[in-house]
Design a protein around this motif. Structure first.
Motif: not given
Length: 160
Positions: A74-81
């Motif tokens: 799982g790889w979710t870089p910074p977005a919307d805090g």
């Protein structure tokens, strides 16, 4: 029969900075004691990155210590805090899932980490793992505090 290890800390640094330090595989030695990581995949960012993390020492290609082979799932870089990193531990000494949740803004980031792992060998080794869970929690919490110190420190300017 999985064992759950959970820790959290607050970092006085931006979400982007904490993420950058978290996914800097080679730089993790700055915040995880006695640990070196070797990228085993052709790429070093995003889904499918394969890592050999050794808490110990490499003697050439031979690992001496606790080896943790894992893959980024799982790889979710910074977005919307928010940002999130998920890994699947493949062994040989334990298997399971790990996840880092990051919530923050330009000045402060909350980091929580959860590991669900199983030790091979059946119920007895897993019961023993639960007995040392308080020590593992102290070590993991200390690593997150060191991550905070690294992320909070001024970045070194490139030479030149």
């Amino acid at each position: 029969m999985s064992t759950r290890l959970e820790v959290a800390t607050t970092v006085d640094a931006s979400l982007d900075r904490v993420w950058d330090e978290l996914v800097d595989w080679h730089g993790q030695a700055r915040w995880i004691p006695l640990t070196t990581l070797r990228v085993r995949s052709p790429h070093d960012t995003g889904l499918g990155v394969r890592i050999a993390a050794l808490s110990g020492f490499w003697l050439g290609r031979l690992p001496l210590g606790l080896l943790d082979n894992f893959v980024v799932t799982g790889w979710t870089p910074p977005a919307d805090g928010h940002a999130e990193l998920e890994v699947l531990h493949l062994g040989p000494y334990f298997t399971g899932e790990g996840v880092f949740h990051l919530h923050g803004d330009a000045t402060r980031t909350e980091v929580s980490a959860v590991e669900l792992f199983t030790v091979p060998g059946g119920p007895l080794p897993n019961r023993l793992a639960r007995l040392v869970l308080p020590l593992m929690r102290v070590g993991f919490r200390q690593s997150l505090r060191q991550l905070a110190a690294v992320a909070e420190a001024p970045r070194a300017e490139p030479a030149g």
